[in-house]
Design a protein around this motif. Sequence first.
Motif, PDB file in Angstrom:
ATOM      1  N   GLY A  72      -1.825 -10.343   8.386  1.00  0.00           N
ATOM      2  CA  GLY A  72      -0.544  -9.904   7.519  1.00  0.00           C
ATOM      3  C   GLY A  72       0.502 -11.416   7.211  1.00  0.00           C
ATOM      4  N   ILE A 118      -5.581  -8.583   7.347  1.00  0.00           N
ATOM      5  CA  ILE A 118      -4.889  -7.343   6.998  1.00  0.00           C
ATOM      6  C   ILE A 118      -3.487  -7.640   6.470  1.00  0.00           C
ATOM      7  N   GLY A 119      -2.993  -6.846   5.969  1.00  0.00           N
ATOM      8  CA  GLY A 119      -1.858  -6.131   5.243  1.00  0.00           C
ATOM      9  C   GLY A 119      -1.856  -7.752   3.962  1.00  0.00           C
ATOM     10  N   ILE A 141      -4.339  -2.112   5.575  1.00  0.00           N
ATOM     11  CA  ILE A 141      -3.104  -2.124   4.485  1.00  0.00           C
ATOM     12  C   ILE A 141      -2.260  -1.389   6.286  1.00  0.00           C
ATOM     13  N   PRO A 142      -1.407  -1.627   6.657  1.00  0.00           N
ATOM     14  CA  PRO A 142      -0.778  -0.712   7.563  1.00  0.00           C
ATOM     15  C   PRO A 142       0.735  -0.336   7.171  1.00  0.00           C
ATOM     16  N   ALA A 143       1.031  -0.478   5.782  1.00  0.00           N
ATOM     17  CA  ALA A 143       2.374  -0.549   5.029  1.00  0.00           C
ATOM     18  C   ALA A 143       2.759   1.089   5.830  1.00  0.00           C
ATOM     19  N   TYR A 150       3.824  -1.126  -0.342  1.00  0.00           N
ATOM     20  CA  TYR A 150       3.234  -2.435  -1.130  1.00  0.00           C
ATOM     21  C   TYR A 150       3.552  -2.581  -2.432  1.00  0.00           C
ATOM     22  N   ALA A 174      -3.772   3.878   6.661  1.00  0.00           N
ATOM     23  CA  ALA A 174      -3.152   3.077   7.350  1.00  0.00           C
ATOM     24  C   ALA A 174      -4.271   1.995   8.104  1.00  0.00           C
ATOM     25  N   GLN A 176      -8.078   0.698   9.934  1.00  0.00           N
ATOM     26  CA  GLN A 176      -9.316  -0.610   9.573  1.00  0.00           C
ATOM     27  C   GLN A 176     -10.477  -0.142   9.184  1.00  0.00           C
TER      28      GLN A 176
END
Length: 269
Positions: A72, A118-119, A141-143, A150, A174, A176
């Motif tokens: 990210g 990631i991200g 995507i850990p938004a 995003y 979010a 993985q």
Amino acid sequence: MTMTAVPLGTEKMIAGIDQGVGWLTINQPARRNAVSLEMWQGLADACAVFQNDSTVRAVVIQGAGEQSFAAGADISEFEQQRANADQKRRYGEIAARGHKALAALDKPLVAMIRGYCIGGGLAIALTADLRFATPDARFGIPAARLGLGYDYPGVAALARLVGPSCAKDMLFSARQLDAEEALRIGLINRIVEPTAIEATTREYVEGVAENAPLTVATAKAALKMFERYTDQAGAADIATLVDRCFDSNDYREGRRAFMEKRTPRFKGE
């Protein structure tokens, strides 16, 4: 391998040309190759060289080391560089140069993915035409765990690749994904063992480099045109909602929680 180095304004991005292939390495392994502002600029500069060099027929992007493609954006910069919607816009302008440079390549782009993607790292991988990954690769995507928004282009790129349902799953939860699930939903093209991924990728792109460049460029242009047939009438409304996320107390809480290594307490405000 007889790599010809491409000089960049940062040591955190490494670029070179070998056998008709441009190689671009995200080089911040101590931070799992998290991408900083200077790295976005370096990425844009490298892509400009590759695009304008007629000897370059394909490009590979990878992360330095074995543990991460790119985990990210460099969140350690967020408090000073991306703490609200205004700063986010300035940050976004620089990052957008890198994304646009990748997207503007008329040559095939392959992402060679080891470990975390990631991200913002996944956003970079989504600009590639193909994605090869090792079995230990992780995607997400850990938004929603940080409280940030995003942007529409990233969401659209993800949805075009994996479909709206899988995109919603990734964005809402979010969570993985491992390499097997990523392959199943179409996020990546193939899984290759770590000991073989560089040789496999090299063999593939060197084969592409031997093909007729006008034919390959035409095929890529046609597929880009196909992908653009997405309704963007509401994109400005999405941008407003993204700004609201970046100006929210939840985003401030998400940043603090990340730095303090604790679970964030979001309130929806």
